[in-house]
Motif scaffolding. Structure first.
Motif, PDB file in Angstrom:
ATOM      1  N   MET A  80     -18.847   0.607  -1.347  1.00 40.54           N
ATOM      2  CA  MET A  80     -20.072   1.394  -1.266  1.00 40.54           C
ATOM      3  C   MET A  80     -20.122   2.374  -2.421  1.00 40.54           C
ATOM      4  N   VAL A  81     -21.334   2.790  -2.762  1.00 44.34           N
ATOM      5  CA  VAL A  81     -21.499   3.755  -3.834  1.00 44.34           C
ATOM      6  C   VAL A  81     -20.767   5.047  -3.491  1.00 44.34           C
ATOM      7  N   GLY A  82     -19.963   5.532  -4.428  1.00 46.11           N
ATOM      8  CA  GLY A  82     -19.235   6.774  -4.211  1.00 46.11           C
ATOM      9  C   GLY A  82     -17.976   6.632  -3.393  1.00 46.11           C
ATOM     10  N   GLN A  83     -17.725   5.445  -2.866  1.00 46.25           N
ATOM     11  CA  GLN A  83     -16.545   5.245  -2.033  1.00 46.25           C
ATOM     12  C   GLN A  83     -15.324   4.966  -2.911  1.00 46.25           C
ATOM     13  N   ALA A  84     -14.214   5.646  -2.611  1.00 46.93           N
ATOM     14  CA  ALA A  84     -12.984   5.432  -3.372  1.00 46.93           C
ATOM     15  C   ALA A  84     -12.446   4.029  -3.103  1.00 46.93           C
ATOM     16  N   GLY A  85     -11.895   3.424  -4.124  1.00 47.01           N
ATOM     17  CA  GLY A  85     -11.326   2.096  -3.954  1.00 47.01           C
ATOM     18  C   GLY A  85      -9.949   2.141  -3.313  1.00 47.01           C
ATOM     19  N   ASN A  86      -9.446   0.981  -2.944  1.00 50.08           N
ATOM     20  CA  ASN A  86      -8.104   0.867  -2.371  1.00 50.08           C
ATOM     21  C   ASN A  86      -7.088   0.714  -3.493  1.00 50.08           C
ATOM     22  N   THR A  87      -6.050   1.524  -3.443  1.00 47.19           N
ATOM     23  CA  THR A  87      -5.005   1.468  -4.469  1.00 47.19           C
ATOM     24  C   THR A  87      -3.746   0.836  -3.897  1.00 47.19           C
ATOM     25  N   PHE A  88      -3.180  -0.101  -4.640  1.00 48.16           N
ATOM     26  CA  PHE A  88      -1.952  -0.778  -4.254  1.00 48.16           C
ATOM     27  C   PHE A  88      -0.932  -0.639  -5.384  1.00 48.16           C
ATOM     28  N   ALA A  89       0.313  -0.876  -5.058  1.00 50.28           N
ATOM     29  CA  ALA A  89       1.356  -0.993  -6.075  1.00 50.28           C
ATOM     30  C   ALA A  89       1.783  -2.449  -6.126  1.00 50.28           C
ATOM     31  N   VAL A  90       1.774  -3.024  -7.328  1.00 53.46           N
ATOM     32  CA  VAL A  90       2.234  -4.398  -7.469  1.00 53.46           C
ATOM     33  C   VAL A  90       3.540  -4.393  -8.250  1.00 53.46           C
ATOM     34  N   SER A  91       4.425  -5.300  -7.876  1.00 54.21           N
ATOM     35  CA  SER A  91       5.740  -5.377  -8.507  1.00 54.21           C
ATOM     36  C   SER A  91       6.013  -6.809  -8.921  1.00 54.21           C
ATOM     37  N   ASP A 149       0.851  -1.184   0.000  1.00 58.61           N
ATOM     38  CA  ASP A 149       0.000   0.000   0.000  1.00 58.61           C
ATOM     39  C   ASP A 149       0.889   1.238   0.000  1.00 58.61           C
ATOM     40  N   LEU A 150       0.275   2.410   0.083  1.00 59.85           N
ATOM     41  CA  LEU A 150       1.023   3.657  -0.010  1.00 59.85           C
ATOM     42  C   LEU A 150       2.056   3.795   1.100  1.00 59.85           C
ATOM     43  N   ALA A 151       1.777   3.189   2.263  1.00 60.59           N
ATOM     44  CA  ALA A 151       2.701   3.278   3.394  1.00 60.59           C
ATOM     45  C   ALA A 151       3.845   2.274   3.285  1.00 60.59           C
ATOM     46  N   GLY A 152       3.791   1.417   2.275  1.00 53.06           N
ATOM     47  CA  GLY A 152       4.841   0.413   2.113  1.00 53.06           C
ATOM     48  C   GLY A 152       4.559  -0.896   2.819  1.00 53.06           C
ATOM     49  N   GLN A 153       3.336  -1.041   3.398  1.00 51.09           N
ATOM     50  CA  GLN A 153       2.980  -2.295   4.068  1.00 51.09           C
ATOM     51  C   GLN A 153       2.766  -3.380   3.011  1.00 51.09           C
ATOM     52  N   SER A 162      12.820  -5.376 -12.076  1.00 50.32           N
ATOM     53  CA  SER A 162      11.391  -5.499 -11.802  1.00 50.32           C
ATOM     54  C   SER A 162      10.614  -4.362 -12.436  1.00 50.32           C
ATOM     55  N   ILE A 163       9.323  -4.588 -12.571  1.00 51.11           N
ATOM     56  CA  ILE A 163       8.402  -3.543 -12.993  1.00 51.11           C
ATOM     57  C   ILE A 163       7.378  -3.360 -11.889  1.00 51.11           C
ATOM     58  N   SER A 164       6.759  -2.202 -11.830  1.00 52.99           N
ATOM     59  CA  SER A 164       5.703  -1.969 -10.856  1.00 52.99           C
ATOM     60  C   SER A 164       4.622  -1.103 -11.477  1.00 52.99           C
ATOM     61  N   LYS A 165       3.423  -1.238 -10.950  1.00 51.76           N
ATOM     62  CA  LYS A 165       2.288  -0.481 -11.458  1.00 51.76           C
ATOM     63  C   LYS A 165       1.220  -0.436 -10.373  1.00 51.76           C
ATOM     64  N   THR A 166       0.424   0.619 -10.355  1.00 50.48           N
ATOM     65  CA  THR A 166      -0.673   0.710  -9.395  1.00 50.48           C
ATOM     66  C   THR A 166      -1.886  -0.053  -9.913  1.00 50.48           C
ATOM     67  N   VAL A 167      -2.610  -0.666  -8.989  1.00 54.05           N
ATOM     68  CA  VAL A 167      -3.893  -1.299  -9.292  1.00 54.05           C
ATOM     69  C   VAL A 167      -4.887  -0.822  -8.239  1.00 54.05           C
ATOM     70  N   THR A 168      -6.135  -0.641  -8.627  1.00 52.37           N
ATOM     71  CA  THR A 168      -7.147  -0.126  -7.709  1.00 52.37           C
ATOM     72  C   THR A 168      -8.288  -1.114  -7.576  1.00 52.37           C
ATOM     73  N   LYS A 169      -8.599  -1.462  -6.321  1.00 54.24           N
ATOM     74  CA  LYS A 169      -9.750  -2.307  -6.034  1.00 54.24           C
ATOM     75  C   LYS A 169     -10.968  -1.416  -5.860  1.00 54.24           C
ATOM     76  N   PRO A 170     -12.126  -1.742  -6.452  1.00 54.70           N
ATOM     77  CA  PRO A 170     -13.307  -0.877  -6.331  1.00 54.70           C
ATOM     78  C   PRO A 170     -13.780  -0.751  -4.898  1.00 54.70           C
ATOM     79  N   GLY A 171     -14.369   0.394  -4.565  1.00 57.35           N
ATOM     80  CA  GLY A 171     -14.919   0.602  -3.233  1.00 57.35           C
ATOM     81  C   GLY A 171     -16.115  -0.285  -2.989  1.00 57.35           C
TER      82      GLY A 171
END
Length: 480
Positions: A440-451, A376-380, A429-438
């Motif tokens: 709830m309606v209108g809720q932002a999804g979770n974004t991760f970086a995959v490598s 995730d954005l924090a590096g977890q 290596s390569i890396s790219k962001t992927v976003t999981k849908p929220g």
């Protein structure tokens, strides 16, 4: 044989002893004359074995006994089975080395270990002091000598108890050793690693299911899976509209009913996610015995760990069905691991392709040994698999030096990285962001970086590495 091929016996002898190349024209004659599968003589498998052995001998362990390229090539050509056995042996050694480093890392960072080490040193110093007093002072009275001796015995008994507790801690048997006891998530990772991320029984079961589905094309898989759930398992598939999303108790999907029932899936899920979820349900319901058999030889600490392991195996089954091993491996080699092209060909997601690439470890039909990380954005780190030999941290956050978090600076774009590991191995290596849908309606999804990455000797098989100069790996450009 030479007559059938239209060449001289002398020339054939030179080809057999690797003193003349096997031309494409001669290769075609061999294939036609002896009913050999097209491409089998191209040396692709031999080249992959040679590349893997080059990686093996690049380990600093072999600095003084590294064979030259021609000798290694001859060895692979003559002894492919021994070459594969060497690779399996090295992989086991590498895993053991990783476990040792990890254990050392965890133990040295634990406050209990630090505190106990200090107490042990203090105790030893005390015992030594009293022993020196007894040794250096002949004029001590019998009463004094008895008192010092008693203290020595008491301190020695305390030392014995402390050493015993420390060994219990290291072996994971102490109450204070909770930090060392693996979490259920760790047990899942270890279960996958112990099997080299490859489960032939699940591959076979997935192939059997595809046959029962009529071997559907990727774009027809949704209807085939929904039909199987309905006809074979009595589970109706319902796509829930956005306006009714709040009725889903589990966010994006839920399965209602014990005998059959309804699988309700949110319409905002991608087609690949819908297929993945349906296949997981089929695995857990119709192939529960196969999942249990796969897990039967694995020691897990409790129900939570077992549940997570079964979930991981169900996900593996889903990936194997959506991306059949042979077709996917051939496509990956053909497209030189262009993930976007693979994603489109098999109608799957970016992360699903990356994950599947780490599972291509079938003996004699291996793919490129990749590692995979999701943060995730924090590096977890939320997912990690390594077939490349790179030791991925088990605890804490991923260091920015790895470059994975750089993907968040350029969302949706593929970034390139190089890394020199502790063992001096170099990885691309390569890396790219992927976003999981929220949920709830209108809720932002979770974004991760995959490598996704591999040892640098395999980079030539990856399209993203074209044009990069690895002569000075620490200066490979970051970002693309």
């Amino acid at each position: 044989m030479a007559t059938q091929l239209g060449i001289s016996a002398a020339y054939l002898n030179l080809v057999e002893h690797n003193q003349r190349p096997l031309s494409r024209k001669l290769q075609k004659r061999l294939e036609d004359a002896f009913n050999i599968k097209e491409g089998e003589l191209s040396g692709g498998e031999e080249a992959r074995l040679l590349s893997a052995l080059n990686e093996l001998f690049s380990d600093p362990l072999f600095d003084r006994s590294r064979p030259d390229g021609s000798a290694l090539g001859d060895f692979v050509a003559v002894h492919p089975e021994i070459s594969r056995a060497l690779l399996r042996l090295y992989r086991a050694f590498r895993n053991a080395r990783e476990d040792t480093l990890r254990a050392r890392e965890v133990i040295s960072a634990d406050p209990y270990f630090t505190d106990t080490s200090h107490k042990l040193l203090t105790q030893l110093t005390s015992i030594r002091s009293f022993a020196e007093i007894l040794q250096d002072n002949d004029d001590l009275s019998d009463h004094q000598r008895e008192r010092f001796t008693t203290v020595l015995v008491d301190e020695s008994q305390k030392l014995t108890l402390m050493v015993g507790e420390l060994f219990d801690f290291i072996n994971g048997e102490s109450k204070q050793s909770s930090v060392l006891s693996e979490t259920p998530t760790d047990e899942v990772v270890d279960m996958l690693s112990a099997n080299d991320h490859y489960f032939p029984i699940l591959e076979q079961a997935a192939d059997q299911l595809r046959e029962r589905l009529g071997d559907p094309k990727p774009y027809g898989l949704f209807d085939a899976l929904a039909g199987y759930l309905d006809r074979q398992l009595g589970i109706k598939v319902e796509i829930v509209t956005v306006s009714a999303q709040s009725s889903l108790k589990r966010g994006m999907w839920e399965l209602e009913g014990e005998d059959g029932g309804t699988l309700r899936l949110m319409e905002t899920l991608s087609v690949s996610s819908l297929n993945f979820r349906m296949t997981r349900i089929i695995a857990e319901v119709a192939y529960a015995d196969v999942l249990d058999k796969t897990l039967s030889d694995v020691n897990v600490s409790g129900e939570e760990a077992r549940s997570l392991c079964l979930k991981a195996l169900g996900s593996y089954f889903a990936g194997a069905l959506m991306m059949p091993y042979t077709q996917f491996r051939e496509a990956a080699l053909e497209l030189r691991h262009d993930i976007d092209l693979l994603r489109r060909r098999f109608r799957v997601g970016f992360e699903q392709v990356c994950h599947r690439l780490t599972t291509l470890q079938k003996p004699e039909e291996e793919g490129v040994p990749f590692h995979f990380i999701r943060v995730d954005l924090a590096g977890q780190i939320s997912k990690r698999f390594s077939a490349s030999g790179l030791r991925i941290p088990r605890y804490g956050v991923l260091s920015p030096d790895w470059g994975v978090q750089d993907a968040f600076l350029k969302p949706g774009r593929i970034n390139l990285h190089s890394l020199r590991a502790e063992d001096q191995g170099v990885y691309f290596s390569i890396s790219k962001t992927v976003t999981k849908p929220g949920t709830m309606v209108g809720q932002a999804g979770n974004t991760f970086a995959v490598s996704l990455g591999c040892e640098v000797s395999f980079a030539k098989h990856v399209v993203y590495a074209d044009g990069l100069d690895f002569a000075h790996p620490d200066s490979v450009l970051l970002g693309a």
